[in-house]
Design an enzyme around this catalytic site. Sequence first.
Site, PDB file in Angstrom:
ATOM      1  N   GLU A 292      -6.543   4.735   7.993  1.00  0.00           N
ATOM      2  CA  GLU A 292      -6.301   6.154   7.680  1.00  0.00           C
ATOM      3  C   GLU A 292      -7.535   6.774   7.019  1.00  0.00           C
ATOM      4  OE1 GLU A 292      -2.609   5.482   5.620  1.00  0.00           O
ATOM      5  OE2 GLU A 292      -1.700   4.925   7.534  1.00  0.00           O
TER       6      GLU A 292
ATOM      7  N   HIS B  60      -9.294   1.280   5.061  1.00  0.00           N
ATOM      8  CA  HIS B  60      -8.007   1.444   5.748  1.00  0.00           C
ATOM      9  C   HIS B  60      -8.206   2.376   6.943  1.00  0.00           C
ATOM     10  CE1 HIS B  60      -3.890   2.517   6.629  1.00  0.00           C
ATOM     11  NE2 HIS B  60      -3.537   1.423   5.968  1.00  0.00           N
TER      12      HIS B  60
ATOM     13  N   LYS C 266       0.107   4.266  -0.205  1.00  0.00           N
ATOM     14  CA  LYS C 266      -0.497   5.457   0.420  1.00  0.00           C
ATOM     15  C   LYS C 266      -0.244   6.676  -0.483  1.00  0.00           C
ATOM     16  CE  LYS C 266      -0.026   3.139   4.815  1.00  0.00           C
ATOM     17  NZ  LYS C 266       0.109   3.229   6.257  1.00  0.00           N
TER      18      LYS C 266
ATOM     19  N   GLY D  20       3.172   2.256  10.776  1.00  0.00           N
ATOM     20  CA  GLY D  20       4.186   3.298  10.628  1.00  0.00           C
ATOM     21  C   GLY D  20       4.945   3.620  11.907  1.00  0.00           C
TER      22      GLY D  20
ATOM     23  N   SER E 223       3.892  -2.130  10.222  1.00  0.00           N
ATOM     24  CA  SER E 223       5.336  -2.224  10.454  1.00  0.00           C
ATOM     25  C   SER E 223       5.954  -3.558  10.023  1.00  0.00           C
ATOM     26  CB  SER E 223       5.676  -1.905  11.919  1.00  0.00           C
ATOM     27  OG  SER E 223       5.339  -0.557  12.212  1.00  0.00           O
TER      28      SER E 223
ATOM     29  N   GLU F 232      -4.886  -4.740  10.672  1.00  0.00           N
ATOM     30  CA  GLU F 232      -3.826  -3.762  10.885  1.00  0.00           C
ATOM     31  C   GLU F 232      -4.083  -3.010  12.186  1.00  0.00           C
ATOM     32  OE1 GLU F 232      -1.965  -2.623   6.817  1.00  0.00           O
ATOM     33  OE2 GLU F 232      -3.649  -1.287   7.175  1.00  0.00           O
TER      34      GLU F 232
ATOM     35  N   ASN G 120       0.872  -1.180   0.000  1.00  0.00           N
ATOM     36  CA  ASN G 120       0.000   0.000   0.000  1.00  0.00           C
ATOM     37  C   ASN G 120       0.907   1.227   0.000  1.00  0.00           C
ATOM     38  OD1 ASN G 120      -1.752   2.080   0.488  1.00  0.00           O
ATOM     39  ND2 ASN G 120      -2.356   1.399   2.549  1.00  0.00           N
TER      40      ASN G 120
HETATM   41  P1  13P Z   1       3.418   0.394   7.543  1.00  0.00           P
HETATM   42  O1  13P Z   1       3.867  -0.922   6.907  1.00  0.00           O
HETATM   43  O2  13P Z   1       4.133   1.580   6.996  1.00  0.00           O
HETATM   44  O3  13P Z   1       3.364   0.300   9.016  1.00  0.00           O
HETATM   45  O4  13P Z   1       1.890   0.597   7.043  1.00  0.00           O
HETATM   46  C1  13P Z   1       0.987  -0.440   7.184  1.00  0.00           C
HETATM   47  C2  13P Z   1      -0.242  -0.091   6.462  1.00  0.00           C
HETATM   48  O5  13P Z   1      -1.010   0.768   6.889  1.00  0.00           O
HETATM   49  C3  13P Z   1      -0.514  -0.787   5.192  1.00  0.00           C
HETATM   50  O6  13P Z   1      -1.812  -0.561   4.750  1.00  0.00           O
END
Ligand code: 13P
Length: 249
Positions: free
Chosen positions: A98, A96, A12, A172, A211, A166, A10
């Site tokens: 976010e 997601h 983002k 992150g 992560s 997640e 992803n």
């Molecule tokens: P990270 O791998 O950067 O922690 O992000 C995970 C994520 O939100 C994937 O959709």
Amino acid sequence: MAPKGLIAGNWKMNGLRASVAEIEDLKARMAATPVACDVLVCPPATLICSFVKAAQGSAISIGGQDCHAALNGAHTGDISAQMLADLGCSHVIVGHSERRADHGESDADVQAKAAAALSQGLVAIICVGETEAERDDGRTIDVVTSQIRGSFPDGATADNTVIAYEPVWAIGTGRTPTPADVAETHAAIRAELVALMGEQGNRTRILYGGSVKPSNASELLTVANVNGALVGGASLKAEDFWGIISACQ
Ligand code: 13P
């Protein structure tokens, strides 16, 4: 039999036109060394066309990061499942954390988006996960199973639906749950899927995200009921992403 693994990246809101070089790099690595899992990259909408083109002739699939619940209409700035399918996407991430946090998306919104995805022949990757406060309250499994029930579209099958667990606090941050915690949550998700879908629930992929990096991928990917990973930061560079793909047996 456990479902075949899926390693999904992803991106983002990252990547510019020059980033197509990462897909070309990944394609070369995959041509040289067979992989045991399916590989998906979900770039920002601006790069979908060039990534689809670059991935042609490889086993890399390309997906979207979100879609609107409607197929077209007066929704400035949004992108529909029909548009993603038209560009050559095979998957779309919905719900997601976010999007849930930044855009106030509810389970019902996510369910409608997932239904739109399925209607266009896309695989919906439905994201769920608890916040740190919910985890501290011991509510992880309640939160996650309730998100799955609320976000689950009609017509979901093992082939058209993927769940990505997640934990919000692991995204992150460099922090991950212990393998035992991941096992417990994924087992609860598996039980919820079997309750919702019967036998298909055993064949539906459940990804872990938060992560994931080359150094912890093997440990996380070998946990029971972990059928792959949804990777953020470590999917942006072909070398790192390859390190995770190689860890998927
Ligand atoms: P990270 O791998 O950067 O922690 O992000 C995970 C994520 O939100 C994937 O959709």
